[in-house]
Scaffold this active site. Structure first.
Site, PDB file in Angstrom:
ATOM      1  N   HIS A 267       0.958  -1.159  -0.090  1.00 19.80           N
ATOM      2  CA  HIS A 267       0.195   0.053   0.000  1.00 19.80           C
ATOM      3  C   HIS A 267       0.988   1.121  -0.058  1.00 19.80           C
ATOM      4  O   HIS A 267       2.118   1.195   0.174  1.00 19.80           O
ATOM      5  CB  HIS A 267      -0.857  -0.138   1.203  1.00 19.80           C
ATOM      6  CG  HIS A 267      -0.511   0.581   2.501  1.00 19.80           C
ATOM      7  ND1 HIS A 267      -1.178   1.000   3.422  1.00 19.80           N
ATOM      8  CD2 HIS A 267       0.813   0.312   3.020  1.00 19.80           C
ATOM      9  CE1 HIS A 267      -0.488   1.229   4.701  1.00 19.80           C
ATOM     10  NE2 HIS A 267       1.079   0.909   4.207  1.00 19.80           N
TER      11      HIS A 267
ATOM     12  N   GLU B  52      -1.083  -3.875  11.621  1.00 21.68           N
ATOM     13  CA  GLU B  52      -0.020  -3.192  10.613  1.00 21.68           C
ATOM     14  C   GLU B  52       1.183  -4.018  10.901  1.00 21.68           C
ATOM     15  O   GLU B  52       1.971  -4.277  10.027  1.00 21.68           O
ATOM     16  CB  GLU B  52      -0.221  -1.883  10.379  1.00 21.68           C
ATOM     17  CG  GLU B  52       0.062  -1.442   8.887  1.00 21.68           C
ATOM     18  CD  GLU B  52      -0.027  -0.044   8.792  1.00 21.68           C
ATOM     19  OE1 GLU B  52      -1.236   0.106   7.948  1.00 21.68           O
ATOM     20  OE2 GLU B  52       0.783   0.924   8.875  1.00 21.68           O
TER      21      GLU B  52
END
Lengths: 136, 136, 136, 136, 136, 136
Positions: free
Chosen positions: B15, B125
């Protein structure tokens, strides 16, 4: 849209559990080996939870870099590689149990964190013993 | 008898954090290295918490095999080994911060999960940065 | 007195497995979802093992702060929040499999580390997949 | 000052999921490999959370040594290295799903723990499957 | 370029330590609670280490998907959710200690793995007790 | 059939890195915050690896209960909840770096362990810094 963000940090410190109002015998009976006169120590693992509204422009609740820096400036610099009883003024008259360390950390961070955020602090003294305080 | 059941899953994705309404300088100032034009990536660890009443006949809140399959079908197949910005329609116009990924996952699962269950989604994350969303 | 010292570090990166000498079909057959054109990513966990003789004056094999800084300067700054295929010259003509990333890291550190030390590098691509290289 | 203290413990046990009111086919359809006639087993990881007021004199919510002993006496001695279905009276007529084991543990501890404390029990059957019960 | 690749897997099984040539008293004296007549169980964590030469075309030592499938087909299907003493022929006349389970797994994988690879198997019975076998 | 058995244990201790032959400035330059006059501390995680031949009758390399007790009697009782510099005679004239603590532990265990076993000791000072000694 309400969300919680968590950031982990750690510090290594020495401490000793002791109540100066008690006799040597009372202290040993209650605190056992944690009362060792010469201190022992831990790798404290800290989890800071911040709750609030996500910012539409950034997609962030809070910039985690700024949260990381806040924890570093206010907690790690104060507690890391320190003797909690001797080096940290907050524990001059407060027994540095996990409960009280967690309470002290919460109060320091609460003062510095924008009031729009809720705050919870979890402190691991060992992987099997930990505490959590949320300012209630 | 109300109980919560947790199931963990994971996916690996690329990302980039970016707000198209901002200048290059603004993006770099806010998102730093997470704004890298060529993307970076993470091993996302997902924790799905389902709360409700235990079924007397099975002793289950929910068949964990069916929950595992739901997460696989709806989340892993959609996000695993993908570029969140380019390959996942939900992030066409939504910055894939941990907060927003967690929000998207919660909404996908909420649609598919029986309404009798409460749902909370936690997304790691990294082992030190994670978020939680519960649909409030 | 021969001893080994280990230091862990991590970096987050995007990559894609691809052999430019092969057809699209061959690449998909061999690399599967790891061949995704738009990349995916990982939290790479790095373990650096240094072996040698303990210094009598310090009681150190190596100053772990200097080892930490070496890893930061030479590996994290080069690989963290990068696209391995596009941003890192070492992978211009080298497929960034875990094996090859580990080999590249070992060679970079070997050049900078005093020759008196032996070096082993372990690289975790996920908690379940990892590789180790020792320069044999 | 309200705080939560957590203590982790573990036990290793065999079990089998089975509803005696069902046919063999029904049991296999619902419980799959967990219905194996000869049992299988787990390393159960237990997290006990106790909430209440910190004692001013000790700085403790609860003496964690006494909590550790309570868990050992009441839970580990009862469940560790046991066959839950055959050796533990509580599961004579109760299917030992993670949900039900967690419920049984909560009730045993609730009976022994001072009423001034709130109690939550989390039970990990595997690192990816776990449940939580808080007596609601 | 010689490298090692590691793959982790897991299985849940019941077992009991017992030597049929010994008396009940001898078995209890040596195996203690692990001798429980009705079995107990574990979440076994398996680490398979394969060593050899990296293939220039793929950058792989071994296709980790094929290694994952090999472990699934040969080990997980055989041992997961089983009673090692009753359901697994290899332990008909072999006490299922961690040492012997590790030895059995190594031999099964050694037969199926290309002879050009070296093989080491590590088996975690609990996070604190584990064994390793390398076919010496 | 040669195999290795691993057992993990832990202890919490305070220490300070200091060379009495050096000036205050030299000590601070080399040991930094680890030189803090009032000590700091760690949760030390210990991994003991024993290698040898499996006993045919028991299927054990070594009775892990006896290994656990040996570690408890010889290491935990000596080091847990202690100040390594002040409370442990072995560090009267030896700087308690991770390297030296590991060396001391290895020597204590080597004296007590049957000579037929090989011994390796790994000591984690933090999850990211650790050392290993094997008596070479």
């Amino acid at each position: 849209m309400r969300i919680a963000v968590f950031r982990k940090a750690h510090f290594n410190a020495a401490h000793r559990l002791h109540n100066p109002d008690w006799t040597k015998e009372q202290n040993e009976a209650v605190f056992g080996i944690c009362n060792n006169y010469n201190y022992h120590g831990h790798n404290y693992e800290l989890e800071v939870k911040v709750t609030g509204e996500v910012d539409k422009d950034t997609g962030y609740l809070i910039d985690i870099k700024s949260l990381k820096e806040l924890i570093y400036e206010e907690i790690e610099l104060r507690l890391d590689h320190k003797n909690l009883n001797l080096d940290v003024p907050e524990f001059k008259n407060l027994n540095p149990t996990a409960e009280n360390i967690c309470y002290v950390i919460w109060n320091i961070l609460r003062d510095k964190l924008d009031a729009k955020y809720e705050l919870t602090v979890r402190l691991y003294e060992t992987p099997r013993n930990y505490v959590e305080y949320w300012g209630e």
